[in-house]
Design a protein around this motif. Structure first.
Motif, PDB file in Angstrom:
ATOM      1  N   ASN A 176       0.854  -1.183   0.000  1.00 16.78           N
ATOM      2  CA  ASN A 176       0.000   0.000   0.000  1.00 16.78           C
ATOM      3  C   ASN A 176       0.894   1.239   0.000  1.00 16.78           C
ATOM      4  O   ASN A 176       1.850   1.327   0.772  1.00 16.78           O
ATOM      5  N   GLN A 234       2.406  -0.533  -6.866  1.00 20.89           N
ATOM      6  CA  GLN A 234       0.982  -0.854  -6.916  1.00 20.89           C
ATOM      7  C   GLN A 234       0.184   0.453  -6.883  1.00 20.89           C
ATOM      8  O   GLN A 234       0.465   1.329  -6.051  1.00 20.89           O
ATOM      9  N   LYS A 235      -0.800   0.581  -7.748  1.00 17.33           N
ATOM     10  CA  LYS A 235      -1.592   1.811  -7.826  1.00 17.33           C
ATOM     11  C   LYS A 235      -2.707   1.772  -6.772  1.00 17.33           C
ATOM     12  O   LYS A 235      -3.910   1.703  -7.084  1.00 17.33           O
ATOM     13  N   TYR A 236      -2.299   1.814  -5.497  1.00 15.72           N
ATOM     14  CA  TYR A 236      -3.279   1.762  -4.415  1.00 15.72           C
ATOM     15  C   TYR A 236      -2.690   2.393  -3.148  1.00 15.72           C
ATOM     16  O   TYR A 236      -1.547   2.109  -2.796  1.00 15.72           O
ATOM     17  N   PRO A 237      -3.495   3.236  -2.479  1.00 13.22           N
ATOM     18  CA  PRO A 237      -4.810   3.733  -2.899  1.00 13.22           C
ATOM     19  C   PRO A 237      -4.687   4.716  -4.067  1.00 13.22           C
ATOM     20  O   PRO A 237      -3.644   5.360  -4.218  1.00 13.22           O
ATOM     21  N   PRO A 238      -5.738   4.841  -4.888  1.00 11.59           N
ATOM     22  CA  PRO A 238      -5.635   5.647  -6.112  1.00 11.59           C
ATOM     23  C   PRO A 238      -5.202   7.092  -5.871  1.00 11.59           C
ATOM     24  O   PRO A 238      -4.384   7.627  -6.623  1.00 11.59           O
ATOM     25  N   ARG A 245      -3.362   8.269  -3.488  1.00  8.55           N
ATOM     26  CA  ARG A 245      -1.940   8.279  -3.138  1.00  8.55           C
ATOM     27  C   ARG A 245      -1.082   8.025  -4.380  1.00  8.55           C
ATOM     28  O   ARG A 245      -0.015   8.618  -4.543  1.00  8.55           O
ATOM     29  N   ALA A 246      -1.572   7.158  -5.260  1.00  5.07           N
ATOM     30  CA  ALA A 246      -0.831   6.865  -6.492  1.00  5.07           C
ATOM     31  C   ALA A 246      -0.707   8.123  -7.353  1.00  5.07           C
ATOM     32  O   ALA A 246       0.358   8.410  -7.908  1.00  5.07           O
ATOM     33  N   PRO A 288      -2.706  -1.547 -11.451  1.00  4.71           N
ATOM     34  CA  PRO A 288      -3.806  -1.809 -10.518  1.00  4.71           C
ATOM     35  C   PRO A 288      -3.706  -3.223  -9.958  1.00  4.71           C
ATOM     36  O   PRO A 288      -2.795  -3.987 -10.303  1.00  4.71           O
ATOM     37  N   PHE A 289      -4.653  -3.585  -9.094  1.00  2.66           N
ATOM     38  CA  PHE A 289      -4.692  -4.953  -8.582  1.00  2.66           C
ATOM     39  C   PHE A 289      -4.957  -5.927  -9.729  1.00  2.66           C
ATOM     40  O   PHE A 289      -5.697  -5.625 -10.664  1.00  2.66           O
ATOM     41  N   THR A 349       1.327  -9.639   1.717  1.00  2.00           N
ATOM     42  CA  THR A 349       1.937  -9.336   0.419  1.00  2.00           C
ATOM     43  C   THR A 349       3.301 -10.004   0.299  1.00  2.00           C
ATOM     44  O   THR A 349       3.672 -10.506  -0.767  1.00  2.00           O
TER      45      THR A 349
END
Length: 298
Positions: free
Chosen positions: A121, A148-152, A154-155, A177-178, A205
């Motif tokens: 994250n 990882q593009k999460y949370p959007p 924050r990305a 993304p996931f 993870t």
């Protein structure tokens, strides 16, 4: 009521605290709820291991320490994620370069680069890690960063920060993304290494990463949450991937960038170890936990 209750879910934190404070069972245990001491007197025990919660730090815990053998983290990966789908085969250390390149391209990844991944994250992102990644990409043109593009939200901020700083080559920073649960371990294993966050390590993870035989480069610091990665890789027999300091972590990564044949041998060893090492031996881990619970009650 049952004699022993385990406090497991941080997502139900308020309910857990109410349950604990009302002492609904004679013995209450902190296990994978807070990755730290709870500070709650009603919690009698904390389950860890000698790496994640060293005996010499007992005075820092309000709970008595119960140290299980190997790693405290129990995983069902051996039964939940069967190996052998097409993505998994292409991500294995022994896969042909052509198959690996095609699989990377199919998932929007750079086929000819050394992929330094971090699938945590983005709330865990630390300035010291960001600066290290930028430095490595500046030093090695073949290196690329995969996040990882999460949370959007924050990305989007990370991408904005990268453009503002001007230190990151945006063409070599990938954010995805996931992926579907059936494929995500194989797709993530298309990276070359996973570099962990020191302050709050990867947990589930990291288990996904190691089940895919993707090396986890981690730095063991003092807090429990900063030692989970070391606990996992040592239980897999991959202690070489535990750094002693941030410069040591950078040196480990640099050595693997420079020596891809060595990385391939290490990944092959990890692929074998996941079937024999204690980390993914669910039955053994559950028996160890059950024995610990009986000792608490006795």
């Amino acid at each position: 009521p049952p004699p022993v209750s385990l406090s497991l879910s941080p997502s139900l934190l308020c309910l857990s605290v109410l349950h604990i404070l009302h002492a609904c069972t004679p013995i209450q245990v902190n296990y994978k709820n807070w990755v730290a001491s709870s500070g709650i007197p009603a919690l009698a025990y904390n389950i860890g291991d000698r790496v994640v919660s060293p005996p010499e730090l007992q005075a820092d815990y309000s709970e008595a320490q119960v140290l299980v053998a190997n790693s405290y983290f129990i995983s069902g990966h051996r039964y939940q994620y069967l190996l052998g789908n097409s993505v998994q085969k292409a991500s294995e250390a022994g896969a042909s370069p052509h198959a690996r390149a095609r699989a990377r391209e199919a998932h929007g990844l750079l086929p000819g680069h050394f992929l330094i991944a971090n699938f945590n994250n983005l709330d865990k992102l630390e300035p010291r890690m960001w600066h290290m990644w930028c430095g490595l990409l500046q030093q090695y043109s073949q290196a690329a960063l995969w996040l990882q593009k999460y949370p959007p939200a924050r990305a989007a901020r990370v991408e904005e920060m990268a453009r503002e700083e001007g230190r990151m080559d945006m063409a070599r920073m990938i954010m995805t993304p996931f992926f579907k649960s059936d494929d995500h371990i194989g797709i993530k294993a298309l990276a070359d290494i996973f570099v962990d966050n020191p302050t709050y390590n990867a947990h589930s993870t990291a288990m996904d990463t190691l089940w895919g035989a993707l090396p986890l480069i981690t730095l063991a610091e003092e807090k429990m949450a900063a030692r989970v990665g070391a606990s996992l890789v040592l239980a897999l027999g991959a202690g070489w991937s535990v750094a002693r300091s941030l410069p040591d972590m950078a040196a480990l990564i640099t050595a693997l960038i420079k020596h891809p044949a060595r990385l391939s041998r290490l990944r092959e060893a990890m692929a074998q170890a996941r079937h024999t090492a204690p980390l993914f031996d669910t039955v053994r881990a559950v028996r160890n936990l059950e024995a610990s619970l009986r000792l608490m009650w006795d």
